[in-house]
Enzyme design. Structure first.
Site, mmCIF file in Angstrom:
data_model
loop_
_atom_site.group_PDB
_atom_site.id
_atom_site.type_symbol
_atom_site.label_atom_id
_atom_site.label_comp_id
_atom_site.label_asym_id
_atom_site.label_seq_id
_atom_site.Cartn_x
_atom_site.Cartn_y
_atom_site.Cartn_z
ATOM 1 N N LEU A 146 0.876 -1.170 0.000
ATOM 2 C CA LEU A 146 0.000 0.000 0.000
ATOM 3 C C LEU A 146 0.908 1.213 0.000
ATOM 4 O O LEU A 146 1.861 1.264 0.784
ATOM 5 C CB LEU A 146 -0.898 0.017 1.245
ATOM 6 C CG LEU A 146 -1.927 -1.110 1.397
ATOM 7 C CD1 LEU A 146 -2.645 -0.978 2.733
ATOM 8 C CD2 LEU A 146 -2.921 -1.104 0.254
ATOM 9 N N ASP A 147 0.647 2.186 -0.860
ATOM 10 C CA ASP A 147 1.533 3.345 -0.888
ATOM 11 C C ASP A 147 1.348 4.182 0.367
ATOM 12 O O ASP A 147 0.441 3.949 1.177
ATOM 13 C CB ASP A 147 1.346 4.168 -2.167
ATOM 14 C CG ASP A 147 -0.024 4.834 -2.267
ATOM 15 O OD1 ASP A 147 -0.528 5.345 -1.247
ATOM 16 O OD2 ASP A 147 -0.592 4.858 -3.381
ATOM 17 N N ILE A 148 2.198 5.145 0.545
ATOM 18 C CA ILE A 148 2.242 5.910 1.792
ATOM 19 C C ILE A 148 0.929 6.632 2.082
ATOM 20 O O ILE A 148 0.571 6.855 3.241
ATOM 21 C CB ILE A 148 3.427 6.907 1.766
ATOM 22 C CG1 ILE A 148 3.674 7.484 3.170
ATOM 23 C CG2 ILE A 148 3.195 8.000 0.728
ATOM 24 C CD1 ILE A 148 4.973 8.263 3.281
ATOM 25 N N THR A 185 -2.108 5.508 1.236
ATOM 26 C CA THR A 185 -3.219 4.559 1.266
ATOM 27 C C THR A 185 -3.249 3.852 2.610
ATOM 28 O O THR A 185 -2.205 3.481 3.151
ATOM 29 C CB THR A 185 -3.080 3.523 0.135
ATOM 30 O OG1 THR A 185 -3.061 4.193 -1.123
ATOM 31 C CG2 THR A 185 -4.251 2.548 0.143
#
Length: 321
Positions: free
Chosen positions: A165-167, A169
């Site tokens: 999960l990106d930062i 999300t």
């Protein structure tokens, strides 16, 4: 552990955060919680599962990258890079990509003997409600907060994050000690569903845009689509924010955001609520984590056709669910 999106809309739209435990040095740690209370029979079944050992035959062969990964050297990709760089020896000879080893082989990495930790017991699975602002990396030159710092148990390098999960999300993040389980979740050929709650700002989606998002739009890295997309009920019609539930069967970089950006729509909040058979429990608040019990782990392994240790070959030990 079913997550009811419709009933939980208010929580998704921004209730107060559960505070982390703050240490004296100012660092914060995620809180471990218990979500399931087992009855006596379930406890007995769990103890039986935990005691089981999978017999590893001397001639059982696995790829060198898998063997190194399950021994805590690093991810399979990183281990492949070590092999390609000539840093791995098998029986005093340079290893080759894809080469297989058995229990009788001797492995050295950077000149140091590696004791292969063959997976012969129940794998472990941890789920974490990741807040925004955390990265999924064991080290970061920018000094950003890592999920591996928030959960002390993840210092055990055998734990791997399933997907990313990106930062910006939040939501469901899964960790496991089983490389095969992680592969079954993430490899495109298995088409495991990912479910997200998405908040966009501005105009809501038009019916034609929804149709295109389901049939496919062309992104920089190829055609992408949602297998399903619905607008969540219970929203203020006058609001500029609009919530949708979307499902897709792959995990390309920023794919959900880029699908909305195709129509010049900005995703202002993105929350993963389900990954395959595992849902984000509504009682698991942001910054909290939960380790699945023995029965839950066994059920997940059965769904993917893996044995208790998380290896591909299913071995029937006579256990019941």
């Amino acid at each position: 552990m079913k997550f009811n999106l419709k009933d939980s809309l208010k929580d998704l739209m921004g209730t107060k955060k559960t505070p982390d435990k703050t240490k004296k040095d100012g660092s914060t740690k995620a809180k471990r919680v218990k979500l399931v209370k087992l009855d006596q029979q379930q406890k007995i079944t769990g103890q039986k599962i935990r005691r089981e050992r999978i017999s590893i035959k001397n001639d059982k062969a696995v790829r060198i990258s898998k063997a190194l990964s399950m021994s805590g050297v690093g991810s399979r990709r990183y281990c492949d890079e070590l092999v390609a760089a000539g840093k791995v020896l098998i029986n005093h000879k340079l290893a080759t990509l894809g080469q297989k080893i058995t229990k009788n082989d001797q492995i050295d990495v950077f000149g140091k003997r590696i004791i292969v930790k063959w997976q012969d017991r129940l794998a472990r699975i941890i789920i974490y409600h990741k807040p925004e602002g955390e990265i999924i990396s064991r080290s970061d030159p920018k000094g950003r907060t890592s999920v591996f710092e928030k959960i002390p148990i993840l210092k055990n390098t055998r734990f791997k994050a399933i997907g990313r999960l990106d930062i910006n999300t939040s939501g469901l993040l899964i960790f496991t000690t089983s490389g095969d389980l992680a592969n079954h979740f993430t490899h495109p050929r298995y088409e495991v569903e990912r479910e997200y709650s998405v908040r966009i700002y501005g105009n809501e989606l038009l019916p034609e845009q929804i149709r295109q998002l389901k049939t496919g739009v062309k992104l920089d890295d190829g055609i992408a689509n949602f297998t399903n997309i619905v607008k969540l009920d219970g929203q203020n019609e006058d609001s500029k924010n609009h919530w949708y539930q979307v499902i897709l069967k792959e995990g390309r970089n920023r794919e959900v955001r880029r699908l909305f950006e195709f129509f010049n729509l900005t995703v202002s909040r993105l929350i993963r609520t389900r990954f395959g058979p595992i849902n984000l429990p509504p009682r698991l608040k942001r910054g909290q984590y939960y380790e699945l019990n023995e029965i839950e782990v066994s059920q997940i392994m059965q769904k993917f056709g893996l044995d208790l240790s998380g290896n591909k070959k299913t071995i029937d030990k006579g256990l019941t669910k």
